[in-house]
Write an enzyme that holds these catalytic residues in place. Structure first.
Site: not given
Length: 585
Positions: A84, A87-88, A125, A364, A407
């Site tokens: 996780c 991303c979080h 998700m 990113h 991306h």
């Protein structure tokens, strides 16, 4: 399945968004298989300490906290880091994924969290439960874990770094000339994600020339300006400096720069070749500049500070991608959460000069245009590309891509038959490919605009690739939920493209060509050889199942070679020495 030209297939494909988190599914690195060859690098034990392995305490309990033992909390921390945090965020402040702070998770409640983890969402998700990636017990644990405050990981400063710094072969003891017969420019550094290694594969003979212990889940390989050294960095923030001149290439220096990291680069400006390296960390949020011959840490700089637009403090601005400028002696450092691009002058570390560019959250990955003057980086959660003029050191444009979560990897540069020079990105969240004009002098009306969008296989793309010698544009889709799609690649013929028209594409069944009978192999990251005549694909399967590298002839789009070996455990990223060193993409 044969090679197919598609128009009709598009209607059959789901455009469901798929999160970047799925590629960050690390499993604790397994022991080195017995059949792996030992070399000089086997003389040391790399640090495997990650955030998931640090012993943490449950933060101060509050009324209404779920019942959770210390062992359960430790396991939840490990799962969160592995599944996780990418991303979080370590502190759950959000980036590519939504924030998971307790004010949000408590309002939603246990049942909501349990369902969300189990089934995922169309917004990206992953469906951890129904995909079988998490057990029912793990889902219950994580739903309770997210109702508690996150633990605060320890800092990692110069004292901690110096304890990890090792020079295994001193510069004066290294070869003075190349001691092997490898065509180093055509060598591929291939990440073996779940074995904690990289494989160096000969691009001419397809032979594995070395398998090197590198640490947990290597994220990238970068090449020194001279082409002699490969620098790898893993999610455990462990750097390995590999000398390609040795009879058998091996690690000659090592440094750990934190608990979690993604990026490393070396100085490339004339007169500074091979002199410095820089690495950026996710935790602690900082970057460190090192000696380019020994990895001795010289300067640590925190990236904590205010978000560019809100002017509010953020405790975890992670360093995403780093590139080295070709126009100035500068490192270009992208800080994810604050939306700032730092141009760091490395000529005087004592009196460090940094230009801070306000761009966009959440920065990113990205790459240069064909001239290497302009750097384009995705603010992926905002659906934008930021463009920096590295000659003038200023922001040139912020561009909407029209797709969900761009991306690009490094992106792809080519000359469109009607639109001129463009740079391309694919998207995680949908099937779109966006072309951005990059020629302000020859095509000023189209420069720094999204000049065309069209569809590829489906959502879940991570990389797009071409080469100056190629007439093809390759787009993968490894995170697509459809098994056939995730094992295939779309190929567009550049010379057939027309402005305003959706180009047709050819589907290469790479997974089928690999001949892997078990598992659900995902095809990821096209990479060209140095000549631009072959494209290599990783066929990435589970760590306990067979994986492969598939090589395709770029002219004919026919299968040329399948590389299989028991040592090829979960191959993902591949980095050709010549192309990576010269920013050829």
């Amino acid at each position: 399945m044969n090679i197919l030209t598609i128009p009709a297939r598009r209607a059959l494909l789901s455009s469901a968004a798929v999160a970047l988190a799925l590629i960050a599914q690390p499993v604790v690195a397994q022991e080195k298989p017995k059949e792996h060859a030992d070399g000089p690098a086997a003389a040391y034990e790399p640090s495997m300490t990650t955030l998931g392995q640090i012993q943490v305490e449950i933060p101060g309990r509050r009324e209404g906290d779920p019942v959770m033992s210390q062992d359960e909390f430790q396991r939840g921390t490990k799962i969160y880091f592995e599944r996780c945090a990418g991303c979080h965020g370590v502190l759950r402040k959000g980036a590519t994924g939504k924030p998971l702070t307790t004010d949000i998770t408590r309002e939603n409640g246990y049942d909501y969290l349990h369902s969300f983890i189990t089934y995922g969402s169309p917004a990206g998700m992953p469906n951890w439960g129904t995909s079988g990636e998490m057990t029912d017990e793990d889902i219950d644990l994580m739903a309770r874990y997210l109702l508690l405050e996150p633990p605060a990981p320890p800092e990692f400063g110069m004292a901690e770094m110096m304890e990890t710094w090792k020079v295994l072969v001193a510069p004066e003891d290294r070869p003075t000339e190349q001691m092997n017969d490898i065509d180093l420019d055509n060598l591929m550094s291939v990440t073996l994600r779940d074995s904690g290694e990289v494989a160096l594969i000969d691009g001419n003979t397809y032979e594995i020339r070395a398998v090197i212990n590198t640490g947990y889940a290597v994220h990238i390989s970068r090449i020194s300006a001279s082409g002699r050294y490969v620098f790898t960095i893993g999610r455990d923030a462990l750097i390995n400096m590999i000398d390609l001149w040795m009879e058998t290439p091996a690690t000659v220096a090592q440094l750990k720069v934190g608990s979690e990291a993604r990026s490393i680069e070396t100085s490339k400006f004339k007169g500074w070749e091979d002199k410095l390296a820089v690495a950026g960390s996710y935790w602690p949020p900082q970057y460190v500049i090192m000696d380019g011959n020994t990895l001795e840490p010289k300067k640590i700089v925190s990236t904590r500070g205010n978000i560019y637009d809100e002017q509010s403090y953020h405790p975890e601005p992670r360093v995403a991608s780093i590139v080295a400028s070709h126009y100035n002696p500068e490192f270009i450092i992208n800080v994810k959460e604050t939306g700032k691009i730092l141009l760091v002058d490395y000529t005087d570390l004592k009196n460090l000069k940094t230009i801070e560019i306000e761009a966009e959250r959440f920065l990113h990955d990205g790459g240069f245009d064909s001239t290497k003057r302009y750097f384009l980086v995705a603010a992926n959660a905002r659906g934008k590309i930021a463009v920096v003029d590295t000659k003038e050191d200023k922001l040139t444009a912020l561009i909407e891509t029209g797709g969900a979560t761009p991306h690009p990897g490094r992106g792809a540069n080519f000359v469109h038959p009607e639109l001129g020079p463009v740079w391309a990105t694919s998207h995680l969240g949908d099937e779109s490919v966006a072309l951005i004009g990059t020629d302000p002098e020859g095509h000023p009306d189209q420069a720094w605009k999204t000049v065309q969008t069209f569809e590829a296989l489906g959502g879940g793309s991570l990389f797009i690739k071409t080469h100056p010698n190629s007439d093809n544009l390759y787009v993968d889709a490894p995170l697509n939920p459809d098994a056939e799609t995730s094992a295939s690649v779309a190929v567009f013929k550049i010379s057939d493209m027309k402005a305003g028209e959706d180009p047709e594409y050819t589907v290469l069944p790479i997974g089928e060509w690999a001949g892997i009978a078990e598992g659900q192999p995902r095809v990821v990251q096209p990479e060209f050889n140095k000549q631009g005549t072959e494209v290599w694909f990783s066929v990435w399967n589970a760590k306990d199942k067979e994986s492969a590298i598939v090589v395709v002839d770029d002219k004919t789009l026919e299968l040329k070679q399948v590389i299989k070996d028991p040592r090829l455990i979960t191959p993902t990223g591949k980095f050709n020495v010549f192309n990576t060193r010269g920013d050829v993409y």
